[in-house]
Every structure is written in structure tokens, then in C-alpha cells.
Write an enzyme that holds these catalytic residues in place. Structure first.
Site, PDB file in Angstrom:
ATOM      1  N   CYS A   2       0.861  -1.168   0.000  1.00 57.58           N
ATOM      2  CA  CYS A   2       0.000   0.000   0.000  1.00 57.58           C
ATOM      3  C   CYS A   2       0.902   1.224   0.000  1.00 57.58           C
ATOM      4  O   CYS A   2       2.100   1.124   0.235  1.00 57.58           O
ATOM      5  CB  CYS A   2      -0.873  -0.002   1.236  1.00 57.58           C
ATOM      6  N   ARG A  27       1.448   1.388  -6.007  1.00 60.25           N
ATOM      7  CA  ARG A  27       1.593   0.416  -4.920  1.00 60.25           C
ATOM      8  C   ARG A  27       0.308  -0.343  -4.621  1.00 60.25           C
ATOM      9  O   ARG A  27       0.303  -1.296  -3.843  1.00 60.25           O
ATOM     10  CB  ARG A  27       2.062   1.138  -3.642  1.00 60.25           C
ATOM     11  N   TRP A  81      -3.684  -2.063  -1.572  1.00 58.57           N
ATOM     12  CA  TRP A  81      -3.719  -3.331  -2.297  1.00 58.57           C
ATOM     13  C   TRP A  81      -4.171  -4.353  -1.266  1.00 58.57           C
ATOM     14  O   TRP A  81      -3.466  -4.606  -0.287  1.00 58.57           O
ATOM     15  CB  TRP A  81      -2.343  -3.687  -2.848  1.00 58.57           C
ATOM     16  N   ASN A 107       0.929   0.282   5.890  1.00 61.92           N
ATOM     17  CA  ASN A 107       1.467  -0.521   4.783  1.00 61.92           C
ATOM     18  C   ASN A 107       2.254  -1.659   5.409  1.00 61.92           C
ATOM     19  O   ASN A 107       3.205  -1.407   6.155  1.00 61.92           O
ATOM     20  CB  ASN A 107       2.379   0.345   3.900  1.00 61.92           C
ATOM     21  N   GLY A 108       1.856  -2.898   5.106  1.00 62.01           N
ATOM     22  CA  GLY A 108       2.560  -4.051   5.667  1.00 62.01           C
ATOM     23  C   GLY A 108       1.567  -5.106   6.099  1.00 62.01           C
ATOM     24  O   GLY A 108       0.403  -5.095   5.701  1.00 62.01           O
ATOM     25  N   GLU A 491       9.431 -14.020 -20.173  1.00 62.66           N
ATOM     26  CA  GLU A 491       9.083 -12.622 -19.882  1.00 62.66           C
ATOM     27  C   GLU A 491       7.945 -12.153 -20.792  1.00 62.66           C
ATOM     28  O   GLU A 491       7.033 -11.440 -20.349  1.00 62.66           O
ATOM     29  CB  GLU A 491      10.336 -11.740 -20.051  1.00 62.66           C
ATOM     30  N   LYS A 495       4.390 -10.745 -19.497  1.00 68.41           N
ATOM     31  CA  LYS A 495       3.931  -9.402 -19.877  1.00 68.41           C
ATOM     32  C   LYS A 495       2.552  -9.466 -20.507  1.00 68.41           C
ATOM     33  O   LYS A 495       1.675  -8.671 -20.194  1.00 68.41           O
ATOM     34  CB  LYS A 495       4.946  -8.811 -20.861  1.00 68.41           C
ATOM     35  N   GLU A 498      -0.124 -10.239 -17.761  1.00 68.10           N
ATOM     36  CA  GLU A 498      -0.457  -9.175 -16.798  1.00 68.10           C
ATOM     37  C   GLU A 498      -1.102  -7.971 -17.470  1.00 68.10           C
ATOM     38  O   GLU A 498      -1.931  -7.307 -16.861  1.00 68.10           O
ATOM     39  CB  GLU A 498       0.722  -8.789 -15.904  1.00 68.10           C
ATOM     40  N   HIS A 514       7.669 -32.329 -25.764  1.00 67.94           N
ATOM     41  CA  HIS A 514       7.531 -33.197 -24.586  1.00 67.94           C
ATOM     42  C   HIS A 514       6.199 -32.989 -23.871  1.00 67.94           C
ATOM     43  O   HIS A 514       6.048 -33.380 -22.723  1.00 67.94           O
ATOM     44  CB  HIS A 514       8.702 -32.976 -23.625  1.00 67.94           C
ATOM     45  N   LYS A 613       2.695  -2.822  -7.887  1.00 62.75           N
ATOM     46  CA  LYS A 613       4.081  -2.841  -8.349  1.00 62.75           C
ATOM     47  C   LYS A 613       5.044  -3.360  -7.279  1.00 62.75           C
ATOM     48  O   LYS A 613       5.976  -4.078  -7.598  1.00 62.75           O
ATOM     49  CB  LYS A 613       4.496  -1.439  -8.794  1.00 62.75           C
TER      50      LYS A 613
HETATM   51  C1  AGP Z   1       6.704  -7.286 -13.651  1.00 66.87           C
HETATM   52  O1  AGP Z   1       6.022  -6.838 -14.769  1.00 66.87           O
HETATM   53  C2  AGP Z   1       5.875  -7.632 -12.536  1.00 66.87           C
HETATM   54  N1  AGP Z   1       4.974  -6.595 -12.206  1.00 66.87           N
HETATM   55  C3  AGP Z   1       6.494  -8.389 -11.381  1.00 66.87           C
HETATM   56  O2  AGP Z   1       6.730  -9.682 -11.844  1.00 66.87           O
HETATM   57  C4  AGP Z   1       7.803  -7.865 -10.706  1.00 66.87           C
HETATM   58  O3  AGP Z   1       8.863  -7.988 -11.583  1.00 66.87           O
HETATM   59  C5  AGP Z   1       8.058  -8.678  -9.430  1.00 66.87           C
HETATM   60  O4  AGP Z   1       6.987  -8.497  -8.544  1.00 66.87           O
HETATM   61  C6  AGP Z   1       9.351  -8.325  -8.754  1.00 66.87           C
HETATM   62  O5  AGP Z   1       9.373  -6.991  -8.354  1.00 66.87           O
HETATM   63  P1  AGP Z   1      10.723  -6.296  -7.866  1.00 66.87           P
HETATM   64  O6  AGP Z   1      11.646  -6.265  -9.039  1.00 66.87           O
HETATM   65  O7  AGP Z   1      10.321  -4.942  -7.394  1.00 66.87           O
HETATM   66  O8  AGP Z   1      11.272  -7.151  -6.777  1.00 66.87           O
END
Ligand code: AGP
Length: 618
Positions: A2, A27, A81, A107-108, A491, A495, A498, A514, A613
Site C-alpha cells: 500500500c 503500490r 492493495w 502498509n505491511g 518474460e 507481460k 499481466e 515433450h 508494483k
Molecule cells: C513485472 O512486470 C511484474 N509486475 C512483477 O513480476 C515484478 O517484476 C516482481 O513483482 C518483482 O518486483 P521487484 O523487481 O520490485 O522485486
């Protein structure tokens, strides 16, 4: 995960809190709210959804919340969040105690909240929400009744709480004061003239002030208009270092792009150039990482390297493994931080740990690193945030990836800089132990060409868009690559998922036969990453196997590759590049593919559903 913000001073309060919350929205964006001192009372206003929803509510109630004749000067805000309890108005922060004398944002995670809640219920406290945060405010209220002292109540409460927390607290009886508390969740205090601020990160504060103090674990700050007084958890006054920060409004500037995501994808050549200027100013010089003070004797004897990271950072780690092993011959293992917690630690004092985290505060990564360093191994931290928990842990062994703030939840430019740091680290180790000097000299020359190559790739974005949107109605995608481009397939799938919510998988192309090949049919596009080099013929072979199953075939391949042009339905071209450097280019059409498909489907590309994030829960 958060974001929290606070202000005490003479300016209009609500616009400042909202501006801060907009900066912190990355956040979490399930709900938001503010608490403000107004006259003799404490007012709390909340809304479910993004900050814009809170703004709507505040506009409706505008007169009462902006303060009469500038009388409101002290307040706190939160963007959530959801972890404990659904994103409803009741669960939104700030939370009140039963008598509405105290308001808290948090936050936490409070790990022992059930035990504390049960104790308070026995004492007669009635809870309204399902959150762990309400336990904090009710506990402080309970202790305040006993001690009649704010500081004593806070100190007693934090000593009863287990978990991680950054808190901002308002007491009805203290009109112009905010109390801030930190344990294992970030919190920074912004120091101004006749005004003081708090926020979960420094970039937010940099909009308002040029001086800041980072709260460390087990510290409390008491903010008034005039001053900030710091205490430890025993209630003893402590001195804090005040840091200069550059004042800047850049964080919310989209630089003319429709979305932060598009801006950040397009910034990749710029951030690579910045990092190279700092760490590899010329191909003739060695990599400028001497400040890490890793002695040649130590590096020569390193028995293994363990890379710990999550999500996109983990994918950067997988690319790094290829490069480090190739350039240094030191065995490298890459583990999801969350999985490492459950595995046997085989590290020794001769091992190196590389922790990678854009935010530097991902709970899984921090917990895994704590476990790993207990072996006595040396930690190198790679983060975009020099003011983060990872930066603190890595101390002198820190490499900042210098990408500038990344606002969009999906990581793009920070993935590229994480990869670049790993390449430079590999070159640095290799140079220090004098391994492969001829390969290194060539690679350094190629690395210096990267900004130009990335620019040429970014210039193809409109072409990528034209080629890609026709696949937007697909319900499933498969991405394949081999060797150093297998992590790019992973990756790309992450992407696309998400950003567009379309299911996607990334596979090592040789693994398709396989099992995964069974999912292919006319409705499942296969995206193959094919660059000239060791893996080229085999990826083509695996792609032909997919083509025989009638899958629509898309390739990422270099300009002028006639063989690929003849096989695939769609080819997303990139400039010619060596295989070892190709991930920097092959990832770009993948980022655009996800962006344009998501945009075509009307998704919220900067703030996809269910995500945040910074993931500060394990
Ligand atoms: C990336 O697009 C994601 N939102 C997510 O996988 C991110 O890379 C992951 O949560 C790690 O975050 P960080 O690099 O801040 O540790």
C-alpha cells in the site's frame, strides 16, 4: 504494497494528499482514503477503486474537506492493495478506533493480528473491518487509555505487534501532529519550511521538498509544522541524518505518451545509455565497479553464484546466468526468492548471492536474501531504488540500475537495466579474474552500441502494432525461445498475461514436443524468438513442428532473414545483433505486442487488475 502519505503545514491539505496518493498509486489501487483534522474532530473519507473515485467523493463533499479559511493543515492518506479483507469501503484505510479518537493508515502485514484481536475482543473492543490494520488502531487506543501518553501508547503497541508495518497515525487530541512508525516497510519523512511530509517513497516526497530523512526499522517520528522529532521504540529521542534529494515533478510526467507503459518502453535506449555512461564509459576502459571492493583473490575462489529474484527480475536473472557462466565459468543458479525459502541452502563463505529487485522491497526477495546471507556468503544487490531495504542490506555491494522511476505496474525499462547490470557484473568479474579477455573486449564494444540498436528497434513500434493487433482475439498464446532467449519467452508470456489478461505460456522451444505441443491448434498463436547463432536452426525446427499443428506462427527475427520470412505468417523484425546481446532487442517487440494487444482490448495497461508494483507480502 500500500502507499501512505501525510502532511502537516500551512498549505491546503487535500490537494497535497491527493497528489501524493497519485504518485503512490502504483503500490495498490483497490481503494483509497484520507483522514484529516477538521475543527475539533477527525474526519475520514474513503472510496473503493482508484484515487479518481476518492476525488469524486471529495468533490461532492469539497467544502468540508478542503478546510475553512485554510484551517485544516494536518492529514494522512492511503492507497490500498487488499491483503486482509476484500476491497470494500469498510476495509479501506484510514481505520478508526471505536471512539474515533485515533486514525491509522498502514502498509505491511501484522502477523499476530488474530491473537491481538482476540485479546482486545475479550476486553470489549468491537471490530468493524476484516483488516489487520484495525487491530493496530484499536490496540493503540487501548494502550492510550491505560497510559494517557501518546508516545507510551505507540511504544507499548509496537512492542506487542509482530510483522511489518509503516504507520501514519492521527490523534484527535493532537490537532497538528502526525506520528509515523516504521518496521520493515518503507517510510520517508520530507522536511520543509514550516511544513513536513511523510510518504512511502522518496520520489513522491521529491515533488514537495528537497530534504528527507529515512525512517529505519524500530523508529518513530513525530511531525508538526515546526519540526520532526525522532524516537526509538523505547520512546528515547534519537538523531537522524537529513539527506538532500532533488526536487522534481517528473514522476507523473508521461512525456506526451498515452500511457506510462509506452513512455517507459520508449525510454529504454536512454536508460541504457545512462547506465553505460556511468559503468562503462568507454569500451577501452574496464567496467567501473571497483567500488564494490571485491578482491581478485575472493572472486577467483567464488564457488557458486545464487541469483534470487521474483517475476520479471527473475527472468533478468536467467539471462544473467547465461552471460556470467559464459564469461567467468563460475556456476550460477537462479531461484525464485519465494521457492528458495523452502529449499536447502548450499551456500558457503565463498559464494556470491545476487539479489535483484526493481523496488528493493519485494518481501519474498528480502526474506530469501536474509536466509541466504546467514551462510556468510557475500550479497550483491541490484535495485532501481537506492533508498530501499535491499539497498540497505547490500550496503557497499550495491549496484543501482538507474532507470528513473517506473510508474507502470508492468516492468519494462527496469528489466532491460537489470539485464545490463548483470552483463556488466559478468564483465567486471571476468576482467578481475582475467578470464576470457578477448571475448570481453569484443563484448564491451558491442555493449556500447546498445543504445543505438535499441533506438532502431523502438522505431519499429508502429510496424509491430500493425502486425500484432489481428491476434488480439486469441484466448491463448505460446512463446518459445532457446538458450539466452528462453527467459525472453518467459518474460513475453508474463507481460502478455499481466497486461491483456490473455493466458500465455513461455517454453524452452525444445520442450514443446515433450507435452505442451498438445495445446496447439488454429487458435493458439506461437511466437518464436529466432536470432542467428547457436540456437537458430533448432528453434526453426521446433517452430516447424508447431506450424505442422496449424498454429498461427509469429517470429521475432533479424532484418533480412529470408528463411524466417518464408516460414512464418508474421515476422516482427529487429536489427541484426549478436546472439549474446539479442535479449535487449528481442524483448522490445514482445513488450509492444503485450501493450498493443492490451490497449486494443481496452485494458488498464498502467494498472492491470489484481496487481501492485511493490509486492511487500510473502
Ligand atoms: C513485472 O512486470 C511484474 N509486475 C512483477 O513480476 C515484478 O517484476 C516482481 O513483482 C518483482 O518486483 P521487484 O523487481 O520490485 O522485486
Amino acid at each position: 504494497m500500500c502507499g501512505i502519505v501525510g502532511y502537516v503545514g500551512e498549505k491546503k491539505l487535500v490537494p497535497i494528499l491527493l497528489e501524493g496518493l497519485h504518485c503512490l498509486e502504483y503500490r495498490g489501487y483497490d481503494s483509497s482514503g484520507i483522514a484529516i483534522h477538521e475543527g475539533q474532530s477527525l474526519n475520514v473519507i474513503k472510496a473503493v477503486g482508484k484515487i479518481s473515485k476518492l476525488e469524486e467523493v471529495l468533490n461532492v463533499n469539497g467544502n468540508s474537506t478542503n478546510g475553512k479559511n485554510g484551517s485544516v493543515h494536518c492529514g494522512i492518506g492511503h492507497t490500498r492493495w487488499a491483503t486482509h479483507g476484500e476491497p470494500t469501503e469498510i476495509n479501506a484505510h484510514p481505520h478508526f478506533d471505536t471512539e474515533e479518537n485515533i486514525a491509522v493508515v498502514h502498509n505491511g502485514i501484522i502477523r499476530n493480528y488474530i491473537e491481538v484481536k482476540e485479546k482486545l475482543i475479550k476486553e470489549g473492543t468491537v471490530f468493524k473491518s476484516q483488516t489487520d490494520t484495525e487491530v493496530v488502531v484499536q490496540l493503540i487506543a487501548y494502550n492510550f487509555k491505560q497510559s494517557k501518553s501518546i508516545l507510551k501508547a505507540i511504544c507499548k503497541s509496537v512492542n506487542e505487534l509482530e510483522g511489518s508495518y509503516a504507520l501514519a497515525i492521527l490523534f484527535k487530541s493532537e490537532h497538528n501532529k502526525i506520528y509515523a512508525v516504521r518496521k520493515e516497510s518503507p517510510l520517508v519523512i520530507g522536511i520543509g519550511k514550516k511544513e513536513n511530509y511523510l510518504a512511502s517513497d522518496t520520489p513522491t516526497l521529491s515533488r514537495f521538498v528537497d530534504k528527507a530523512a529515512r525512517l529505519l526499522d524500530n523508529e518513530i517520528a513525530e511531525l508538526s509544522k515546526k519540526e520532526v522529532v525522532f524516537y526509538n521504540f523505547k520512546g528515547k529521542k534519537i538523531k537522524k541524518k537529513i539527506l538532500r534529494i532533488s526536487k522534481s515533478k517528473d514522476i507523473l510526467d508521461k512525456r506526451g505518451f498515452k500511457h506510462y507503459l509506452a513512455k517507459e518502453i520508449n525510454e529504454q535506449s536512454e536508460v541504457v545509455l545512462t547506465l553505460l555512461q556511468e559503468l562503462l564509459p568507454s569500451a577501452e576502459k574496464s567496467v567501473q565497479l571497483d567500488y564494490l571492493k571485491l578482491e581478485p583473490k575472493f572472486l577467483k575462489e567464488v564457488d557458486r553464484i545464487l541469483i534470487l529474484a521474483c517475476g520479471t527480475a527473475y527472468h533478468a536473472g536467467l539471462v544473467g546466468k547465461h552471460v556470467i557462466e559464459k564469461l567467468t565459468s563460475i556456476p550460477v543458479e537462479v531461484q525464485f526468492a519465494s521457492e528458495y525459502l523452502n529449499s536447502a541452502s548450499l551456500l558457503t563463505k565463498k559464494s556470491l548471492i545476487v539479489g535483484i529487485s526493481q523496488s528493493g522491497e519485494t518481501a519474498d526477495t528480502i526474506a530469501a536474501i536474509k536466509k541466504a546471507i546467514s551462510s556468510g556468503a557475500t550479497l550483491i544487490g541490484i535495485t532501481n531504488r537506492p533508498d530501499s531495504a535491499l539497498a540497505d542490506m547490500a550496503k557497499n555491494h550495491l549496484i543501482v540500475s538507474r532507470s528513473g522511476v517506473e510508474v507502470s505496474v508492468a516492468a519494462t525499462k527496469t528489466f532491460t537495466t537489470q539485464m545490463l547490470v548483470l552483463y556488466l557484473l559478468a564483465v567486471y568479474i571476468s576482467e578481475t579474474i582475467n578470464h576470457e579477455p578477448s571475448t570481453i573486449n569484443l563484448l564491451k564494444k558491442e555493449l556500447r552500441q546498445l543504445p543505438q540498436l535499441i533506438d532502431q528497434t523502438l522505431a519499429k513500434s508502429e510496424f509491430y502494432q500493425e502486425q500484432i493487433v489481428k491476434y488480439a482475439s486469441s484466448k491463448d498464446f505460446v512463446f518459445i525461445g532457446r538458450g539466452i532467449n528462453y527467459p525472453i519467452a518467459l518474460e513475453a508470456a508474463l507481460k502478455l498475461k499481466e497486461l491483456s489478461y490473455i493466458h500465455a505460456s513461455g517454453y524452452a522451444s525444445g520442450e514443446m514436443k515433450h507435452g505442451p505441443i498438445a495445446v496447439l491448434d488454429r487458435g493458439v498463436p506461437v511466437v518464436s524468438i529466432i536470432v542467428p547463432g547457436e540456437t537458430y536452426e533448432r528453434v526453426i525446427q521446433n517452430s516447424l513442428e508447431a506450424k505442422s499443428r496449424k498454429a498461427p506462427m509469429i517470429a521475432v527475427a533479424v532484418d533480412g532473414d529470408k528463411k524466417v520470412d518464408g516460414i512464418f505468417d508474421t515476422v516482427l523484425h529487429i536489427p541484426p545483433v549478436s546472439e549474446i546481446l539479442s535479449p535487449f532487442l528481442t524483448v522490445i517487440p514482445m513488450q509492444f505486442l503485450s501493450y498493443y494487444i492490451a490497449e486494443h482490448l481496452g485494458r488498464d495497461v498502467d494498472q492491470p487488475r489484481n496487481l501492485a508494483k511493490s509486492v511487500t507480502v510473502e
